[in-house]
Write an enzyme that holds these catalytic residues in place. Structure first.
Site, PDB file in Angstrom:
ATOM      1  N   SER A 104       3.597  -2.301  10.313  1.00 26.65           N
ATOM      2  CA  SER A 104       5.061  -2.236  10.429  1.00 26.65           C
ATOM      3  C   SER A 104       5.763  -3.532  10.039  1.00 26.65           C
ATOM      4  CB  SER A 104       5.466  -1.802  11.845  1.00 26.65           C
ATOM      5  OG  SER A 104       4.956  -0.504  12.110  1.00 26.65           O
ATOM      6  N   HIS A 125      -9.325   0.817   5.296  1.00 25.17           N
ATOM      7  CA  HIS A 125      -7.991   0.958   5.908  1.00 25.17           C
ATOM      8  C   HIS A 125      -8.104   1.859   7.136  1.00 25.17           C
ATOM      9  CE1 HIS A 125      -3.847   2.259   6.470  1.00 25.17           C
ATOM     10  NE2 HIS A 125      -3.510   1.141   5.851  1.00 25.17           N
ATOM     11  N   GLU A 157      -5.177  -5.299  10.957  1.00 28.67           N
ATOM     12  CA  GLU A 157      -4.184  -4.238  11.076  1.00 28.67           C
ATOM     13  C   GLU A 157      -4.418  -3.479  12.380  1.00 28.67           C
ATOM     14  OE1 GLU A 157      -2.375  -3.155   7.083  1.00 28.67           O
ATOM     15  OE2 GLU A 157      -4.125  -1.903   7.324  1.00 28.67           O
ATOM     16  N   ASN A 211       0.858  -1.196   0.000  1.00 32.41           N
ATOM     17  CA  ASN A 211       0.000   0.000   0.000  1.00 32.41           C
ATOM     18  C   ASN A 211       0.891   1.241   0.000  1.00 32.41           C
ATOM     19  OD1 ASN A 211      -1.837   2.027   0.508  1.00 32.41           O
ATOM     20  ND2 ASN A 211      -2.243   1.402   2.634  1.00 32.41           N
ATOM     21  N   GLY A 232       2.400   2.133  10.676  1.00 32.02           N
ATOM     22  CA  GLY A 232       3.269   3.286  10.464  1.00 32.02           C
ATOM     23  C   GLY A 232       3.986   3.747  11.722  1.00 32.02           C
ATOM     24  N   LYS A 236       0.033   4.279  -0.195  1.00 32.59           N
ATOM     25  CA  LYS A 236      -0.640   5.438   0.429  1.00 32.59           C
ATOM     26  C   LYS A 236      -0.485   6.675  -0.476  1.00 32.59           C
ATOM     27  CE  LYS A 236       0.258   3.280   4.840  1.00 32.59           C
ATOM     28  NZ  LYS A 236       0.167   3.366   6.273  1.00 32.59           N
ATOM     29  N   GLU A 270      -6.482   4.288   8.166  1.00 30.48           N
ATOM     30  CA  GLU A 270      -6.377   5.743   7.938  1.00 30.48           C
ATOM     31  C   GLU A 270      -7.685   6.296   7.391  1.00 30.48           C
ATOM     32  OE1 GLU A 270      -2.804   5.269   5.700  1.00 30.48           O
ATOM     33  OE2 GLU A 270      -1.833   4.643   7.571  1.00 30.48           O
TER      34      GLU A 270
HETATM   35  C1  PEP Z   1      -0.669  -0.192   5.944  1.00 32.95           C
HETATM   36  O1  PEP Z   1      -0.596   0.817   5.275  1.00 32.95           O
HETATM   37  O2  PEP Z   1      -1.641  -0.954   5.802  1.00 32.95           O
HETATM   38  C2  PEP Z   1       0.397  -0.502   6.899  1.00 32.95           C
HETATM   39  C3  PEP Z   1       0.321  -1.616   7.575  1.00 32.95           C
HETATM   40  O3  PEP Z   1       1.415   0.417   7.023  1.00 32.95           O
HETATM   41  P1  PEP Z   1       2.867   0.143   7.676  1.00 32.95           P
HETATM   42  O4  PEP Z   1       3.372  -1.147   7.071  1.00 32.95           O
HETATM   43  O5  PEP Z   1       3.688   1.328   7.267  1.00 32.95           O
HETATM   44  O6  PEP Z   1       2.687   0.026   9.149  1.00 32.95           O
END
Ligand code: PEP
Length: 252
Positions: free
Chosen positions: A213, A95, A167, A9, A173, A11, A97
């Protein structure tokens, strides 16, 4: 057997040239990775350029969001049919965010999911608890509420081609990663919720990804968990070597 899936992803990152370079670099090495589904999720405006960059390769691509209406006066929105027209195979829904920064609800996610399932797109539905919810022992209740709300009116046949991503919001992040056993526990819980809603066989067939992460250095242990069927990767997907390093961590 659930086939592993590793989506990257991107973003709201990368200009067009950088998106094309990254997609081409991953695509050129995806050919030898036949036992895993790989996909990248550029910002909407780069999807067409990525389509051209990965043409003829095994690297799929998708969108980070979609709107639930098929067409009409919805300024700034993009429909599922438009994504299909661009050759997208996947779309990420709900997601964290979008839920926590942009105010998306389970009901919104559900409408988007039903619209997506009306096409050939494969939806990736994200759920996950906040840190305060985990600390209050509410993880199972939160992911059940999110999954039940997001999957309303989704049939047994449709769940078979839906992907779920666990998640935990505190791990996205932040550099804080769930331990392999925290991830496995949440994934087992999600499979139980799916078995309650559908049946054991359907629940066993659904791919459940871990996101939060994930990077090359921690991927192998997470991906080795029996109920973890791949990783939804954010930050680490912006570098081809790091992203492919995660793929290399898959149990084979
Ligand atoms: C994501 O964008 O779904 C995500 C898990 O981000 P990150 O890997 O940066 O934590």
């Amino acid at each position: 057997m659930r086939r592993p899936l590793i989506p990257g992803n991107w973003k709201m990152n990368l200009d067009r040239a950088a998106a094309v370079r990254l997609a081409a670099r991953i695509a050129s090495r995806a050919g030898s990775l036949e036992d895993v589904d790989l996909a990248v999720f550029p910002p909407f405006v780069h999807i067409d350029a990525v389509r051209q960059a990965v043409a003829g390769s095994r690297l799929a691509y998708g969108a980070q969001n979609v709107y639930f209406e098929p067409d009409g006066a919805f300024t700034g929105e993009i429909s599922a049919a438009m994504l299909v027209d661009l050759g997208c195979r996947y779309v990420i829904l709900g997601h964290s965010e979008r839920r926590h920064v942009l105010g998306e609800t389970d009901e919104d996610v559900n409408k988007k999911l039903l619209a997506t399932l009306g096409t050939d797109l494969v939806p990736i539905v994200c759920v996950g608890e906040l840190l305060a919810e985990r600390e209050a022992g509410q993880t199972a209740a939160v992911i059940r509420r999110q999954l039940d709300g997001s999957l309303a009116n989704v049939s047994q046949q449709q769940i078979g081609r839906t992907v779920i991503a666990y998640e935990p919001v505190w791990a996205i992040g932040t550099g804080k990663v769930a331990t392999p056993s925290q991830a496995e526990q949440a994934h087992m819980e999600l499979r139980k919720i799916l078995a309650d809603r559908y049946n054991t066989e359907s629940a066993q067939a659904v791919r459940i990804l871990y996101g939060g992460s994930v990077k090359a250095a921690n991927a192998a242990e997470l991906l080795a968990q029996p109920n973890v069927d791949g990783g939804l990767v954010g930050g680490a997907s912006l570098q081809a070597d790091e992203f492919l390093g995660i793929v290399a961590g898959l149990k084979r």
